[in-house]
Design a protein around this motif. Structure first.
Motif, PDB file in Angstrom:
ATOM      1  N   VAL A 142       0.858  -1.185   0.000  1.00  0.00           N
ATOM      2  CA  VAL A 142       0.000   0.000   0.000  1.00  0.00           C
ATOM      3  C   VAL A 142       0.893   1.234   0.000  1.00  0.00           C
ATOM      4  N   ARG A 143       0.421   2.298  -0.611  1.00  0.00           N
ATOM      5  CA  ARG A 143       1.174   3.549  -0.673  1.00  0.00           C
ATOM      6  C   ARG A 143       0.575   4.539   0.316  1.00  0.00           C
ATOM      7  N   HIS A 144       1.457   5.174   1.111  1.00  0.00           N
ATOM      8  CA  HIS A 144       1.011   6.122   2.129  1.00  0.00           C
ATOM      9  C   HIS A 144       2.139   7.103   2.410  1.00  0.00           C
ATOM     10  N   ARG A 145       1.807   8.387   2.391  1.00  0.00           N
ATOM     11  CA  ARG A 145       2.773   9.452   2.680  1.00  0.00           C
ATOM     12  C   ARG A 145       4.019   9.381   1.787  1.00  0.00           C
ATOM     13  N   GLY A 146       3.813   9.010   0.547  1.00  0.00           N
ATOM     14  CA  GLY A 146       4.910   8.999  -0.410  1.00  0.00           C
ATOM     15  C   GLY A 146       5.778   7.758  -0.379  1.00  0.00           C
ATOM     16  N   PHE A 147       5.424   6.756   0.428  1.00  0.00           N
ATOM     17  CA  PHE A 147       6.212   5.522   0.521  1.00  0.00           C
ATOM     18  C   PHE A 147       5.308   4.317   0.291  1.00  0.00           C
ATOM     19  N   TRP A 148       5.944   3.234  -0.121  1.00  0.00           N
ATOM     20  CA  TRP A 148       5.261   1.947  -0.232  1.00  0.00           C
ATOM     21  C   TRP A 148       5.584   1.118   1.008  1.00  0.00           C
ATOM     22  N   PHE A 149       4.543   0.587   1.621  1.00  0.00           N
ATOM     23  CA  PHE A 149       4.688  -0.315   2.768  1.00  0.00           C
ATOM     24  C   PHE A 149       4.198  -1.692   2.309  1.00  0.00           C
ATOM     25  N   TYR A 150       5.014  -2.714   2.535  1.00  0.00           N
ATOM     26  CA  TYR A 150       4.666  -3.999   1.922  1.00  0.00           C
ATOM     27  C   TYR A 150       5.157  -5.192   2.745  1.00  0.00           C
ATOM     28  N   ILE A 151       4.527  -6.332   2.461  1.00  0.00           N
ATOM     29  CA  ILE A 151       4.928  -7.620   3.016  1.00  0.00           C
ATOM     30  C   ILE A 151       5.627  -8.401   1.921  1.00  0.00           C
ATOM     31  N   SER A 152       6.840  -8.811   2.173  1.00  0.00           N
ATOM     32  CA  SER A 152       7.588  -9.579   1.182  1.00  0.00           C
ATOM     33  C   SER A 152       6.965 -10.959   1.015  1.00  0.00           C
ATOM     34  N   ASP A 153       6.871 -11.399  -0.230  1.00  0.00           N
ATOM     35  CA  ASP A 153       6.318 -12.717  -0.516  1.00  0.00           C
ATOM     36  C   ASP A 153       7.226 -13.829  -0.003  1.00  0.00           C
ATOM     37  N   ARG A 154       8.466 -13.507   0.328  1.00  0.00           N
ATOM     38  CA  ARG A 154       9.412 -14.497   0.838  1.00  0.00           C
ATOM     39  C   ARG A 154       9.431 -14.576   2.363  1.00  0.00           C
ATOM     40  N   ASP A 155       8.737 -13.660   3.011  1.00  0.00           N
ATOM     41  CA  ASP A 155       8.720 -13.613   4.471  1.00  0.00           C
ATOM     42  C   ASP A 155       7.538 -14.439   4.975  1.00  0.00           C
ATOM     43  N   PHE A 156       7.746 -15.741   5.101  1.00  0.00           N
ATOM     44  CA  PHE A 156       6.645 -16.639   5.452  1.00  0.00           C
ATOM     45  C   PHE A 156       6.122 -16.365   6.856  1.00  0.00           C
ATOM     46  N   SER A 157       6.989 -16.002   7.783  1.00  0.00           N
ATOM     47  CA  SER A 157       6.542 -15.755   9.155  1.00  0.00           C
ATOM     48  C   SER A 157       5.601 -14.560   9.216  1.00  0.00           C
ATOM     49  N   THR A 158       5.947 -13.472   8.527  1.00  0.00           N
ATOM     50  CA  THR A 158       5.062 -12.304   8.498  1.00  0.00           C
ATOM     51  C   THR A 158       3.757 -12.631   7.805  1.00  0.00           C
ATOM     52  N   LYS A 159       3.821 -13.401   6.726  1.00  0.00           N
ATOM     53  CA  LYS A 159       2.605 -13.808   6.020  1.00  0.00           C
ATOM     54  C   LYS A 159       1.690 -14.614   6.945  1.00  0.00           C
ATOM     55  N   SER A 160       2.273 -15.511   7.736  1.00  0.00           N
ATOM     56  CA  SER A 160       1.477 -16.312   8.663  1.00  0.00           C
ATOM     57  C   SER A 160       0.814 -15.428   9.718  1.00  0.00           C
ATOM     58  N   THR A 161       1.571 -14.492  10.268  1.00  0.00           N
ATOM     59  CA  THR A 161       1.006 -13.589  11.271  1.00  0.00           C
ATOM     60  C   THR A 161      -0.102 -12.735  10.684  1.00  0.00           C
TER      61      THR A 161
END
Length: 370
Positions: free
Chosen positions: A323-342
């Motif tokens: 998502v884009r907010h305040r001029g930056f992109w904030f994202y979840i890496s597709d390779r970060d399985f732990s973050t994806k699970s959470t």
């Protein structure tokens, strides 16, 4: 057949088949096949679009909370689509000496989808109450019994186990002082090892005519050093069969008190896993958490192994959600399985706690034509 197509030329007409009937049959077959395919593809596309929209909304609200902005939650009340279908056909005759009776047939089809999502804000007294109320211990046990790791569920949902603190100050806007959390992480990590080995189980037991949440202990586990360490950390006596789990002090010395977060507290807690741009920190747009000696505290010590939102100036490659907010992109890496699970667990928790409004479920309407 795809959206537009054609059927080529026939040098000879099928013997005994009336030309008009043949043309009509082809038109009907192609039209019906296209409508069936359109129905299937549009419903799958809507499924993907809705999943992306809800995931992006959840991620954006985490970013908003980290920046001290109010979150906005929307729910889909209806999904509908219309599509236009058109077709044309042409028949011609070529008179040639080699083929004095040669016909050619041309068919063309086109369609256009016009999807519509209807959103309504989640608001009102009932939604606010569910957003601010502590998560019931029974719901925590439900999640623990649905296949999730014990340490992941407890870290999100619980801010105290007996006297062990799990960054309780992070259940609101980012605190300025470093939280306490290390002994809690040690305890829930050991609990997960015992659960995975089949030595303990989060479940329910009948007591005095009531079904109560408990932590069951296998007989062979009672003298294990790992369980003894957990008992020492939580201040528990040896258990015969199980420890009662509950939110209050009425459990006595033989129970485990779970002080749960509210749903908004879980969101605030996870928002600290966002790697915000350094320039926003230095400019004072966000609060900075500091250690007792004044040095900056890293929230990666609390959340780095289970939840990490990255930041980029440009649209990132390999992002599962961005998502884009305040001029930056904030994202979840597709390779970060732990973050994806959470993040999946957070979605289930949100559905469990915030979506029980009693209203009708969203209706999906996909016309299939006449």
């Amino acid at each position: 057949m795809t959206g537009k197509g054609s059927v080529g030329n026939w040098k000879t007409w099928p013997a005994g088949l009336p030309k008009g009937l043949f043309l009509l049959g082809l038109l009907l077959l192609c039209g019906c096949g296209l409508k069936a395919r359109t129905l299937k593809e549009s419903s799958l596309s809507f499924n993907r679009a809705l999943s992306e929209a809800l995931s992006e909304q959840l991620l954006l609200n985490l970013v908003r909370l980290r920046y001290g902005e109010p979150p906005v939650f929307l729910q889909v009340t209806s999904i509908s689509t219309q599509y236009g279908f058109s077709g044309e056909a042409s028949v011609g005759t070529d008179i040639e000496e080699a083929y004095p009776d040669t016909y050619h047939l041309g068919l063309g089809f086109s369609y256009a989808l016009r999807p519509t999502f209807t959103f309504a804000p989640l608001q009102g007294k009932e939604f606010a109450r569910r957003l601010l109320s502590p998560i019931p211990v029974e719901h925590v046990v439900l999640l623990l019994n649905s296949g999730w790791r014990a340490d992941r569920v407890l870290r999100l949902c619980v801010q105290r186990l007996n006297h062990l603190e799990n960054a309780p100050t992070a259940s609101g806007p980012t605190p300025t002082e470093a939280p306490r959390f290390r002994k809690f992480l040690q305890a829930v990590s050991l609990l997960e090892k015992l659960r995975e080995a089949g030595k303990i189980q989060f479940s329910f037991a009948q007591e005095k005519g009531r079904l109560l949440p408990v932590l069951k202990v296998a007989p062979e586990a009672r003298k294990l050093p790992t369980l003894q360490t957990v008992r020492n950390l939580l201040g528990l006596p040896p258990a015969e069969r199980y420890y009662l789990l509950g939110p209050g002090t009425a459990l006595g010395s033989s129970g485990i008190r779970l002080e749960t977060r509210s749903l908004i507290g879980v969101l605030f807690y996870l928002s600290n896993g966002i790697e915000v741009p350094e320039e926003d920190l230095s400019s004072g747009k966000l609060p900075l958490t500091r250690n007792p000696d004044g040095s900056p505290f890293s929230w990666a010590e609390v959340l780095g192994d289970i939840f990490r939102i990255k930041t980029s100036r440009s649209l990132p490659e390999g992002a599962l959600i961005a998502v884009r907010h305040r001029g930056f992109w904030f994202y979840i890496s597709d390779r970060d399985f732990s973050t994806k699970s959470t993040f999946i667990l957070l979605g289930q928790l949100f559905a469990l706690e915030a979506s029980r409004e009693g209203g009708p479920a969203p209706l999906l309407t996909l016309p299939i034509g006449k």
